[in-house]
Design an enzyme around this catalytic site. Structure first.
Site, short mmCIF file in Angstrom:
data_model
loop_
_atom_site.label_atom_id
_atom_site.label_comp_id
_atom_site.label_asym_id
_atom_site.label_seq_id
_atom_site.Cartn_x
_atom_site.Cartn_y
_atom_site.Cartn_z
N ASP A 20 -0.14 5.07 0.82
CA ASP A 20 -0.41 6.05 1.88
C ASP A 20 -0.38 5.37 3.25
O ASP A 20 -1.17 4.46 3.51
CB ASP A 20 -1.81 6.66 1.68
CG ASP A 20 -1.92 7.47 0.39
OD1 ASP A 20 -0.97 8.19 0.07
OD2 ASP A 20 -2.95 7.36 -0.28
N ASP B 250 0.87 -1.16 0.00
CA ASP B 250 0.00 0.00 0.00
C ASP B 250 0.92 1.22 0.00
O ASP B 250 2.10 1.13 0.38
CB ASP B 250 -0.87 -0.04 1.26
CG ASP B 250 -1.69 1.20 1.43
OD1 ASP B 250 -2.38 1.59 0.48
OD2 ASP B 250 -1.64 1.81 2.53
C1 BG6 Z 1 -5.82 5.59 -0.11
C2 BG6 Z 1 -5.95 6.35 1.18
O1 BG6 Z 1 -4.49 5.24 -0.31
O2 BG6 Z 1 -6.26 6.36 -1.21
C3 BG6 Z 1 -7.38 6.84 1.34
O3 BG6 Z 1 -5.61 5.53 2.27
C4 BG6 Z 1 -7.79 7.64 0.11
O4 BG6 Z 1 -7.48 7.61 2.51
C5 BG6 Z 1 -7.61 6.78 -1.13
O5 BG6 Z 1 -9.15 8.06 0.22
C6 BG6 Z 1 -7.99 7.53 -2.41
O6 BG6 Z 1 -7.05 8.57 -2.61
P1 BG6 Z 1 -7.11 9.66 -3.75
O7 BG6 Z 1 -5.70 10.20 -3.76
O8 BG6 Z 1 -7.45 8.95 -5.03
O9 BG6 Z 1 -8.14 10.64 -3.37
MG MG Z 2 -2.79 3.09 3.56
#
Ligand code: BG6
Ligand code: MG
Length: 212
Positions: A11, A9
């Site tokens: 984030d 993963d």
């Molecule tokens: C994930 C995060 O990696 O990505 C979530 O943990 C987030 O919190 C999701 O909502 C979608 O992210 P983005 O950048 O497409 O808005």
């Molecule tokens: Mg994550």
């Protein structure tokens, strides 16, 4: 070696964009008059942007919102979030994460990203990992968000490895569930590790070297 590949993963695992997600959603929630705190934010980990908005709107009691308005709100959040991402640089990739990734590669493992984020490419560029991974599966190539296993199954497929030979690394409970649903073993960090959602619940990224 127990695994042929590791799917990370992004984030909350490779780097810490989660505070930026929190700050951007907090601003949007305040504008809507919807209560939002860090416990609610934990529920957004691994969850797609639109599904995250639906969770935030559980505490919204104003005028009904059209689908178009919801799209605008999600775009507003993403604009705020991408402003925060501009602050990121190679300094946001820790030595521990970088050294561990390099060691895993030296050991012969294939390495991939499996992230729900549509901003994956930008984040990898900011932290200097653009082009590093053997495969990147992200929010742009999936139609179902974690806990559905789609993002990880696509990553395994891109790597040409069977799910059973892949280890997923996650900080989100929804992500750990996604890995398990895909038939993969899961190593957890952060929130998901505290909640014992993984087959391995780690306290440091470098501990991956002890379990592969
Ligand atoms: C994930 C995060 O990696 O990505 C979530 O943990 C987030 O919190 C999701 O909502 C979608 O992210 P983005 O950048 O497409 O808005
Ligand atoms: Mg994550």
């Amino acid at each position: 070696m127990k695994f042929k590949a590791v799917i990370f993963d992004l984030d909350g695992v490779i780097c810490f964009t989660d505070e930026y997600h929190y700050l951007a959603w907090k601003q949007v929630a305040d504008e809507l008059g919807a209560y939002f705190d860090r416990d609610i934010n934990n529920r957004l980990r691994g969850v797609s942007r639109m599904d995250s908005l639906d969770i935030i709107l559980e505490n919204y009691h104003g005028e009904p919102l059209s689908a178009e308005r919801k799209q605008d709100i999600a775009e507003r959040k993403n604009g705020l979030y991408r402003e925060y991402l501009k602050k990121m640089s190679t300094a946001d990739l820790s030595d521990e994460v970088r050294d561990t990734l390099i060691r895993l590669r030296e050991l012969g493992l294939k390495l991939a990203i499996g992230s729900s984020s549509k901003n994956t490419k930008l984040i990898l560029e900011r932290i200097g990992l653009s082009g590093f991974f053997d495969a990147v599966s992200d929010g742009n190539n999936i139609s179902r968000s974690k806990p559905d296993p789609e993002v990880f199954l696509k990553a395994a497929d891109m790597l040409g490895e069977a799910p059973a030979d892949c280890l997923v690394v996650e900080d989100a409970v929804s992500g750990a569930q996604a890995g398990h649903a895909g038939g993969m073993q899961v190593a957890c960090l952060g929130d998901a590790s505290e909640k014992k959602a993984g087959d391995y619940n780690l306290s440091a990224f470098s501990q991956l070297l002890d379990i592969i």
